[in-house]
Design a protein around this motif. Structure first.
Motif, short mmCIF file in Angstrom:
data_model
loop_
_atom_site.label_atom_id
_atom_site.label_comp_id
_atom_site.label_asym_id
_atom_site.label_seq_id
_atom_site.Cartn_x
_atom_site.Cartn_y
_atom_site.Cartn_z
N MET A 28 -27.65 52.54 9.67
CA MET A 28 -28.12 51.33 10.35
C MET A 28 -29.64 51.23 10.33
N GLN A 29 -30.31 52.35 10.55
CA GLN A 29 -31.77 52.35 10.51
C GLN A 29 -32.27 51.96 9.11
N THR A 30 -31.60 52.48 8.08
CA THR A 30 -31.98 52.15 6.71
C THR A 30 -31.77 50.67 6.44
N ILE A 31 -30.63 50.14 6.89
CA ILE A 31 -30.35 48.72 6.70
C ILE A 31 -31.37 47.85 7.42
N LEU A 32 -31.72 48.23 8.65
CA LEU A 32 -32.71 47.47 9.41
C LEU A 32 -34.07 47.50 8.73
N LYS A 33 -34.45 48.66 8.18
CA LYS A 33 -35.73 48.75 7.47
C LYS A 33 -35.72 47.88 6.22
N GLU A 34 -34.59 47.90 5.48
CA GLU A 34 -34.49 47.07 4.28
C GLU A 34 -34.55 45.59 4.64
N ARG A 35 -33.88 45.21 5.72
CA ARG A 35 -33.93 43.81 6.17
C ARG A 35 -35.36 43.41 6.52
N ALA A 36 -36.07 44.30 7.22
CA ALA A 36 -37.46 44.00 7.59
C ALA A 36 -38.31 43.84 6.34
N LEU A 37 -38.08 44.70 5.34
CA LEU A 37 -38.83 44.59 4.09
C LEU A 37 -38.50 43.29 3.37
N GLU A 38 -37.22 42.93 3.33
CA GLU A 38 -36.83 41.67 2.69
C GLU A 38 -37.47 40.48 3.40
N THR A 39 -37.51 40.52 4.71
CA THR A 39 -38.15 39.45 5.48
C THR A 39 -39.64 39.37 5.16
N ASN A 40 -40.29 40.53 5.06
CA ASN A 40 -41.71 40.56 4.72
C ASN A 40 -41.94 40.00 3.31
N VAL A 41 -41.09 40.39 2.37
CA VAL A 41 -41.24 39.90 1.00
C VAL A 41 -41.05 38.39 0.96
N GLU A 42 -40.03 37.87 1.66
CA GLU A 42 -39.81 36.42 1.69
C GLU A 42 -41.00 35.69 2.31
N SER A 43 -41.54 36.27 3.37
CA SER A 43 -42.71 35.67 4.02
C SER A 43 -43.91 35.65 3.08
N LEU A 44 -44.12 36.75 2.37
CA LEU A 44 -45.24 36.82 1.42
C LEU A 44 -45.03 35.84 0.26
N GLN A 45 -43.79 35.71 -0.21
CA GLN A 45 -43.51 34.75 -1.28
C GLN A 45 -43.78 33.33 -0.81
N GLN A 46 -43.40 33.02 0.42
CA GLN A 46 -43.66 31.68 0.96
C GLN A 46 -45.15 31.42 1.10
N ASP A 47 -45.89 32.42 1.58
CA ASP A 47 -47.35 32.28 1.68
C ASP A 47 -47.97 32.06 0.31
N LEU A 48 -47.51 32.81 -0.67
CA LEU A 48 -48.03 32.67 -2.03
C LEU A 48 -47.72 31.28 -2.59
N ASN A 49 -46.50 30.80 -2.36
CA ASN A 49 -46.14 29.46 -2.81
C ASN A 49 -47.01 28.40 -2.13
N ASP A 50 -47.24 28.56 -0.83
CA ASP A 50 -48.09 27.60 -0.10
C ASP A 50 -49.50 27.59 -0.66
N ARG A 51 -50.03 28.75 -0.94
CA ARG A 51 -51.40 28.83 -1.50
C ARG A 51 -51.45 28.22 -2.91
N ASN A 52 -50.42 28.51 -3.70
CA ASN A 52 -50.39 27.93 -5.05
C ASN A 52 -50.29 26.41 -4.99
#
Length: 184
Positions: free
Chosen positions: A36-60
């Motif tokens: 469960m801890q591993t899954i939660l960490k992976e989810r947090a990383l996926e959320t961070n990646v999605e957020s960074l991708q959205q920020d990058l798209n907004d800047r582009n």
């Protein structure tokens, strides 16, 4: 007395088995907790990646604020893209000066059909871009006739320049609207 000892040995054996089962359940719970801890960490990383991708798209997209895309203008050898863009603007009723144009070139695309690449016009000011888009909405039925092109006249369109992500999102939105109005 010996019967009591035998019963105590049996109870002792049962207690030992019970302790083993409790330890086994505890170990399994520890493994589930780790998973469960591993899954939660992976989810947090996926959320961070999605957020960074959205920020990058907004800047582009912000980088494209001064650009418009002219589609439907046939590609020809030896063409002058700036001249074509200025002639299209004149057909819209706008008198653009070459000083208001930063650059103009054919768009780079992954898929290329003959003569299908759009012209990308980068302007110096966003208000010029807005005026050009507004004029394009008013005059929707313009053709390439009179632009000095060798190809047959055909309609041309002026649109906002979008990132690939935003272009895909617009496509999906139009598909959804088409399905909704079809069922209505």
């Amino acid at each position: 007395m010996s019967q009591t000892r035998e019963e105590l040995k049996g109870l002792h054996q049962d207690l030992f088995e019970l302790r083993s089962m409790v330890r086994s359940c505890g170990n399994r719970l520890d493994k589930v907790e780790e998973t469960m801890q591993t899954i939660l960490k992976e989810r947090a990383l996926e959320t961070n990646v999605e957020s960074l991708q959205q920020d990058l798209n907004d800047r582009n997209q912000e980088l494209l604020l001064n650009e418009v895309e002219l589609s439907g203008v046939a590609e020809e050898n030896g063409e002058n893209p700036i001249h074509i863009a200025l002639a299209c603007a004149a057909k819209l009723g706008l008198q653009l000066d070459e000083h208001e144009v930063v650059g103009c070139a054919r768009a780079v695309t992954q898929w290329r059909e003959a003569g299908a690449r759009s012209l990308v016009l980068r302007l110096t000011r966003p208000d010029t871009r807005v005026a050009m888009l507004r004029a394009a909405r008013v005059r929707r039925n313009l053709t390439t006739e009179g632009l000095g092109l060798k190809s047959e006249p055909r309609p041309f369109y002026i649109n906002e320049r979008l990132t690939l992500t935003n272009r895909r999102l617009l496509y999906l939105a139009r598909q959804s609207v088409g399905r909704i109005t079809w069922f209505a």
